[in-house]
Design a protein around this motif. Sequence first.
Motif, mmCIF file in Angstrom:
data_model
loop_
_atom_site.group_PDB
_atom_site.id
_atom_site.type_symbol
_atom_site.label_atom_id
_atom_site.label_comp_id
_atom_site.label_asym_id
_atom_site.label_seq_id
_atom_site.Cartn_x
_atom_site.Cartn_y
_atom_site.Cartn_z
ATOM 1 N N GLN A 109 -13.314 -8.721 5.340
ATOM 2 C CA GLN A 109 -14.262 -9.571 5.548
ATOM 3 C C GLN A 109 -14.350 -10.723 4.530
ATOM 4 O OE1 GLN A 109 -16.490 -8.790 8.050
ATOM 5 N NE2 GLN A 109 -14.924 -7.546 8.589
ATOM 6 N N GLN A 110 -13.605 -10.851 3.748
ATOM 7 C CA GLN A 110 -13.562 -12.054 2.877
ATOM 8 C C GLN A 110 -13.189 -13.477 3.494
ATOM 9 O OE1 GLN A 110 -15.862 -11.390 0.598
ATOM 10 N NE2 GLN A 110 -15.883 -9.243 1.483
ATOM 11 N N LYS A 111 -13.627 -14.403 3.047
ATOM 12 C CA LYS A 111 -13.117 -15.701 3.645
ATOM 13 C C LYS A 111 -12.118 -16.138 2.644
ATOM 14 C CE LYS A 111 -14.496 -20.468 4.619
ATOM 15 N NZ LYS A 111 -15.695 -21.437 4.617
ATOM 16 N N PRO A 112 -10.767 -16.242 3.232
ATOM 17 C CA PRO A 112 -9.680 -16.889 2.465
ATOM 18 C C PRO A 112 -9.570 -18.123 2.013
ATOM 19 C CG PRO A 112 -8.983 -16.775 4.638
ATOM 20 C CD PRO A 112 -10.497 -16.163 4.830
ATOM 21 N N GLN A 113 -8.863 -18.779 0.865
ATOM 22 C CA GLN A 113 -8.652 -19.650 0.272
ATOM 23 C C GLN A 113 -7.316 -20.042 0.148
ATOM 24 O OE1 GLN A 113 -11.060 -20.053 -3.395
ATOM 25 N NE2 GLN A 113 -12.739 -19.576 -2.224
ATOM 26 N N SER A 114 -6.620 -21.308 0.680
ATOM 27 C CA SER A 114 -5.297 -21.277 0.622
ATOM 28 C C SER A 114 -4.842 -21.783 -0.842
ATOM 29 C CB SER A 114 -5.075 -22.614 1.463
ATOM 30 O OG SER A 114 -5.393 -22.524 2.828
ATOM 31 N N GLY A 115 -3.694 -20.988 -0.764
ATOM 32 C CA GLY A 115 -3.006 -21.308 -2.167
ATOM 33 C C GLY A 115 -2.197 -22.823 -2.220
ATOM 34 N N PRO A 116 -2.007 -23.281 -3.223
ATOM 35 C CA PRO A 116 -1.357 -24.794 -3.357
ATOM 36 C C PRO A 116 0.175 -24.721 -3.132
ATOM 37 C CG PRO A 116 -1.742 -23.935 -5.635
ATOM 38 C CD PRO A 116 -2.257 -23.098 -4.757
ATOM 39 N N VAL A 117 0.346 -25.721 -2.615
ATOM 40 C CA VAL A 117 1.846 -26.241 -2.271
ATOM 41 C C VAL A 117 2.410 -26.371 -3.791
ATOM 42 C CG1 VAL A 117 3.726 -27.941 -1.271
ATOM 43 C CG2 VAL A 117 1.847 -26.701 0.147
ATOM 44 N N THR A 118 3.771 -26.060 -3.794
ATOM 45 C CA THR A 118 4.379 -26.205 -5.183
ATOM 46 C C THR A 118 5.335 -27.203 -5.165
ATOM 47 O OG1 THR A 118 5.864 -24.241 -5.096
ATOM 48 C CG2 THR A 118 3.665 -23.870 -6.172
ATOM 49 N N ASP A 119 6.096 -27.312 -4.159
ATOM 50 C CA ASP A 119 6.995 -28.248 -3.862
ATOM 51 C C ASP A 119 7.064 -29.055 -2.600
ATOM 52 O OD1 ASP A 119 9.336 -29.775 -3.892
ATOM 53 O OD2 ASP A 119 10.758 -28.241 -4.521
ATOM 54 N N ALA A 120 6.300 -30.134 -2.408
ATOM 55 C CA ALA A 120 5.958 -30.687 -1.185
ATOM 56 C C ALA A 120 7.313 -31.136 -0.682
ATOM 57 C CB ALA A 120 4.893 -31.962 -1.341
ATOM 58 N N SER A 121 8.127 -31.409 -1.421
ATOM 59 C CA SER A 121 9.570 -32.014 -0.657
ATOM 60 C C SER A 121 10.173 -30.919 0.344
ATOM 61 C CB SER A 121 10.560 -32.175 -1.783
ATOM 62 O OG SER A 121 11.233 -31.191 -2.463
ATOM 63 N N LEU A 122 9.889 -29.770 0.140
ATOM 64 C CA LEU A 122 10.493 -28.891 0.978
ATOM 65 C C LEU A 122 9.520 -28.690 2.192
ATOM 66 C CD1 LEU A 122 11.415 -26.327 -1.636
ATOM 67 C CD2 LEU A 122 12.850 -27.702 -0.565
#
Length: 211
Positions: A109-122
């Motif tokens: 029931q909780q609203k998810p928050q996205s984790g950050p990208v750590t290597d945008a080149s991939l």
Amino acid sequence: MKLTGITVAAIALTFSGFVSAEAPAAGDVEKGKEIAAGICAGCHNPDGNSAIPIYPILAGQYPGYLAKQLHDFKAAEGETAKRDNQIMAPMAATLSEDDIANLAAFYSQQKPQSGPVTDASLVKAGERLYQGGNLENSIPACSSCHSPDGQGIPPHYPKINGQHPGYTLSQLQAFRQGTRKNDTNSAMQTIVSRMSEQEMKAVSEYIATLK
């Protein structure tokens, strides 16, 4: 022997054929909240949105899938757990059936928050693999089971959109190493055996971008 594109697509559809609609959460959300605050919040945060990349974001996950994972951390006497994890094993061991249902109901029931990208080149390479697979190595598209936007197909295929790249990568590695073996018909174990380390990293980064 290499598989044709048609064969790989058929395999992916076969995996997807084992799913059914997710039933409403049967647990008590308020009781789940109390349990989460007491034993889970240190790693997963009070609302299931872990800020630590090695721990998964649980908020918004399907309750049936969450309950299954908690059961799979438990090992029967004389056996290894389907998810062999030294951190979660003692945590799950203390939970009753009602506790598990209540936690699953709360986190779902909780609203998810996205984790950050750590290597945008991939990310671009990850997108190609996630959405189209790798026919040369008989790797079906991840989207065939987890859906194009990462929403999954309950109860067997979880939501993975926005998950921490570090956690996703650790689970792909666990399937390969055999410390996690609770996938439907060994689908993930089969798929990751054909993936390179770079492919696993790339698709983990792309999954973090999905909404």
